[in-house]
Design a protein around this motif. Structure first.
Motif, PDB file in Angstrom:
ATOM      1  N   SER A  41       0.821  -1.221   0.000  1.00 26.15           N
ATOM      2  CA  SER A  41       0.000   0.000   0.000  1.00 26.15           C
ATOM      3  C   SER A  41       0.849   1.262   0.000  1.00 26.15           C
ATOM      4  O   SER A  41       0.391   2.331  -0.397  1.00 26.15           O
ATOM      5  N   ASN A  61       2.184  -1.628  10.982  1.00 25.61           N
ATOM      6  CA  ASN A  61       1.409  -2.433  10.032  1.00 25.61           C
ATOM      7  C   ASN A  61       2.347  -3.321   9.221  1.00 25.61           C
ATOM      8  O   ASN A  61       3.479  -2.947   8.908  1.00 25.61           O
ATOM      9  N   SER A  72      -3.249  -8.498   5.805  1.00 24.54           N
ATOM     10  CA  SER A  72      -2.292  -7.614   6.492  1.00 24.54           C
ATOM     11  C   SER A  72      -2.571  -7.558   7.980  1.00 24.54           C
ATOM     12  O   SER A  72      -3.690  -7.806   8.434  1.00 24.54           O
ATOM     13  N   HIS A  74      -2.823  -4.907  10.875  1.00 20.86           N
ATOM     14  CA  HIS A  74      -2.903  -3.480  11.167  1.00 20.86           C
ATOM     15  C   HIS A  74      -1.959  -3.151  12.321  1.00 20.86           C
ATOM     16  O   HIS A  74      -1.696  -4.001  13.176  1.00 20.86           O
ATOM     17  N   ALA A  75      -1.518  -1.900  12.351  1.00 19.02           N
ATOM     18  CA  ALA A  75      -0.646  -1.478  13.454  1.00 19.02           C
ATOM     19  C   ALA A  75      -1.325  -1.705  14.799  1.00 19.02           C
ATOM     20  O   ALA A  75      -0.695  -2.124  15.761  1.00 19.02           O
ATOM     21  N   GLU A  76      -2.649  -1.482  14.850  1.00 24.12           N
ATOM     22  CA  GLU A  76      -3.376  -1.669  16.114  1.00 24.12           C
ATOM     23  C   GLU A  76      -3.430  -3.151  16.483  1.00 24.12           C
ATOM     24  O   GLU A  76      -3.335  -3.510  17.662  1.00 24.12           O
TER      25      GLU A  76
HETATM   26  O1  LIG Z   1      -6.138   1.973  11.154  1.00 22.34           O
HETATM   27  C1  LIG Z   1      -5.447   1.463  10.289  1.00 22.34           C
HETATM   28  C2  LIG Z   1      -5.775   1.506   8.920  1.00 22.34           C
HETATM   29  C3  LIG Z   1      -4.934   0.882   8.025  1.00 22.34           C
HETATM   30  N1  LIG Z   1      -3.811   0.254   8.454  1.00 22.34           N
HETATM   31  C4  LIG Z   1      -2.898  -0.365   7.500  1.00 22.34           C
HETATM   32  C5  LIG Z   1      -3.419  -1.530   6.727  1.00 22.34           C
HETATM   33  C6  LIG Z   1      -2.589  -1.466   5.464  1.00 22.34           C
HETATM   34  O2  LIG Z   1      -1.339  -2.092   5.718  1.00 22.34           O
HETATM   35  C7  LIG Z   1      -2.324   0.001   5.277  1.00 22.34           C
HETATM   36  C8  LIG Z   1      -3.190   0.658   4.243  1.00 22.34           C
HETATM   37  O3  LIG Z   1      -4.527   0.534   4.558  1.00 22.34           O
HETATM   38  O4  LIG Z   1      -2.546   0.615   6.545  1.00 22.34           O
HETATM   39  C9  LIG Z   1      -3.481   0.213   9.788  1.00 22.34           C
HETATM   40  O5  LIG Z   1      -2.464  -0.346  10.164  1.00 22.34           O
HETATM   41  N2  LIG Z   1      -4.323   0.808  10.662  1.00 22.34           N
END
Ligand SMILES: O=c1ccn([C@H]2C[C@H](O)[C@@H](CO)O2)c(=O)[nH]1
Ligand SMILES: [Zn+2]
Length: 293
Positions: A41, A61, A72, A74-76
Motif C-alpha cells: 500500500s 502495520n 495484512s 494493522h498497526a493496532e
Molecule cells: O487503522 C489502520 C488503517 C490501516 N492500516 C494499514 C493496513 C494497510 O497495511 C495500510 C493501508 O490501509 O494501513 C493500519 O495499520 N491501521
C-alpha cells in the motif's frame, strides 16, 4: 538500514519519556516507521500504547508480500498481539499515526477488536487536528458508542485465559514437554500459544510457532474479534513476534511452522495458514498441523 527497534519500553524508560503527547511520541513514531512493512500500500502506520503496568508498546502495520491486503496486520492489531506477548492486560492510552505529526483514531475494524479489552471505554485515544500538533484525548466509546460484545461471563481479550486443550496422540510428539513456561520447542510453543489464544465465540483456539534459519522460535495465538472478519489469525499473531523480535529479518527466513488447532472444530485455520506460509516463508518451509481436543 533501519536503526534497531524495540517494540516494548519498560516502566523506567516510559517514565523517562514523560507524558503521552504528540511532541513526545513524534520521535518514537518516526523511529518506528522504517519498521513498518507496507510495501504493497505504501502507507506506513504506527500504533503506540501505554499499558496499565507502566510499559509502552509499539505496533506497526505488516503487509504480506504477494497476498491480498486483507491478510495484512494493522498497526493496532500488532499492538494487541504485542500486549499479549507481554501479558499486558489493559491499555491506558493509545496513539496511531502515519507520520508522527498527525494522530488519528483506530480504524473501524480495530475499534471493534480494541473494544474486546476490559474497560477499554476508559482508554484515552490521542488525536490531533490534521493541520496542527495540538493533541486532544477521546474515548473509544466516542467512535463505538454501543459496540457489540459477546457474552458477559467470558474473559475479555488479553485477560488470563486458559483453553483446556490437549494434543491428540500426545505420545507421538516426543518433544512436547509437560507444561513448561520457558520451553522453546516448536510444538510446545504452538501448543502454549493455542492454550492462551482467544476464541470465545467459535471455541476454536489455535496457535502457531515459527522457526527461523538460525533456530529462533516465535509464536502467537489467534485473537477472535466479535466482528469476526477482523480477527487476527494465528499465523499473523506469530508474525508479530517474528517482526518484533526477529531483528528485521525477511519472512523468507522462516523454515518451519507448526499450527495447533482442534481436529473437528467449527472452523479451521489450516488452509489459510498453509497458503500464507507458502507465499511468504522459505519455499522449502515445513508446515505441520498438530490436532488437539
Ligand atoms: O487503522 C489502520 C488503517 C490501516 N492500516 C494499514 C493496513 C494497510 O497495511 C495500510 C493501508 O490501509 O494501513 C493500519 O495499520 N491501521
Ligand atoms: Zn485497524
Amino acid at each position: 538500514m533501519a536503526q534497531p527497534m524495540r517494540f516494548m519500553l519498560n516502566q523506567i524508560e516510559t517514565e523517562s519519556y514523560g507524558a503521552f503527547t504528540p511532541q513526545i511520541l513524534s520521535p518514537l513514531i518516526n523511529h518506528a516507521i522504517p519498521h513498518t512493512r507496507a510495501q504493497i500500500s505504501g502507507s506506513p502506520v504506527v500504533a503506540v500504547g501505554g499499558g496499565s503496568s507502566g510499559r509502552t508498546f509499539f505496533g506497526v502495520n505488516v503487509e504480506l508480500p504477494g497476498l491480498p491486503l486483507d491478510h495484512s496486520i494493522h498497526a493496532e492489531q500488532f499492538l494487541l498481539a504485542n500486549l499479549a506477548l507481554h501479558f499486558e492486560q489493559k491499555l491506558e492510552c493509545i496513539a496511531i499515526s502515519t507520520n508522527g505529526y498527525y494522530f488519528q483514531e483506530p480504524c473501524g475494524h480495530c475499534c471493534q477488536l480494541l473494544h474486546k479489552i476490559r474497560d477499554m471505554s476508559d482508554t484515552k485515544i490521542l488525536l490531533t487536528n490534521p493541520t496542527g500538533q495540538k493533541g486532544t484525548y477521546m474515548n473509544l466509546s466516542t467512535f463505538l458508542p454501543q459496540g457489540l460484545i459477546s457474552q458477559a461471563n467470558v474473559p475479555r481479550l488479553l485477560e488470563r485465559n486458559f483453553n483446556c486443550i490437549e494434543l491428540i496422540n500426545h505420545s507421538l510428539y516426543m518433544d512436547i514437554c509437560s507444561y513448561s513456561e520457558h520451553c522453546n520447542h516448536l510444538n510446545c510453543r504452538a501448543l502454549k500459544a493455542a492454550t492462551i489464544s482467544y476464541a470465545p465465540d467459535s471455541k476454536c483456539p489455535s496457535g502457531v510457532a515459527l522457526i527461523d534459519h538460525r533456530g529462533k522460535v516465535y509464536s502467537g495465538g489467534y485473537m477472535e474479534s466479535v466482528a469476526h472478519n477482523t480477527s487476527l489469525g494465528p499465523v499473523q499473531a506469530a508474525l508479530v513476534d517474528f517482526v518484533a523480535n526477529g531483528d528485521g529479518q525477511e519472512f523468507k527466513n522462516i523454515v518451519e511452522a507448526v499450527l495447533v488447532e482442534k481436529k473437528c472444530g467449527v472452523l479451521s485455520q489450516e488452509a489459510t495458514a498453509r497458503m500464507i506460509l507458502e507465499k511468504i516463508a522459505d519455499p522449502d518451509c515445513i508446515f505441520r498441523v498438530l490436532h488437539c481436543k
